[in-house]
Write a protein that holds these residues in place. Sequence first.
Motif: not given
Length: 251
Positions: A1-17
């Motif tokens: 069972m996947r662990k619950k992520v209980s806070a807002m997940l902050e994801i950042v993507v960086c690519d100059d293309d």
Amino acid sequence: MRKKVSAMLEIVVCDDDIADLECAVTMLHKIFTSQKIAYHIEQFASANQMLENISNIDIGILDISMEELNGIKLGRKLKEKFPDVKLVYITSYEEYCMQVINEVHAFSFLCKPLEYDKLEMQMLELLDQLPDTGAEKDFYKVTDSNGKEYLSIKLKLRDILYFEYIKRSRKVLIALSDITYEYDCIFEKLVEELQPYDFVVNCRGNLVNLRHIEKIKGFTIYLDNGKELQIAQKRSSDFREEVNKFLQKNS
């Protein structure tokens, strides 16, 4: 069972293309929406702009070959500022694989063009390894630094920088970045209770949250809000060992 992520997940993507950037972001939206978790994605075509504008990050998706600042150097800077960030690298040059794993302890490495199934598999594995950022604790009979009294308050453990036993009042101080609280507590029991959440005693009557340590120099701990704490000399070896374990666990 996947662990619950209980806070807002902050994801950042960086690519100059720009085309590759938009492709990655579109895939990530689909992946995280399907997991029914709270998340927020920011995207940048400039590594320097990213460094200047982010204040929180759980997952970084970085291209390696960027002209302004390559992804490996960017990863080092992110690790300095956010020690428990998880980094995933994407690139057209597979020979960079061992370099990113060895130098910045990347979580994973994906080759361009991105394949949805492979990205999804890495994101799901990564979610299983994220700490429970929403862990909370109730505190009773509390007074804040403005003199306001509370019968009880609930605080997120990740927001607490450190605890300090105040001998003159026989209370324990709870330090957050912008406010402090005091409450009645048996300090030894608190230490035992919070050990699984990466709180470690640095000196007698002090319990520090390892995730808020920016650096250690000599016997001084520098926290990410500018506060300085001391390490007792007799605890120095054990304390540094706990810090190293924490960094390895969150690399």
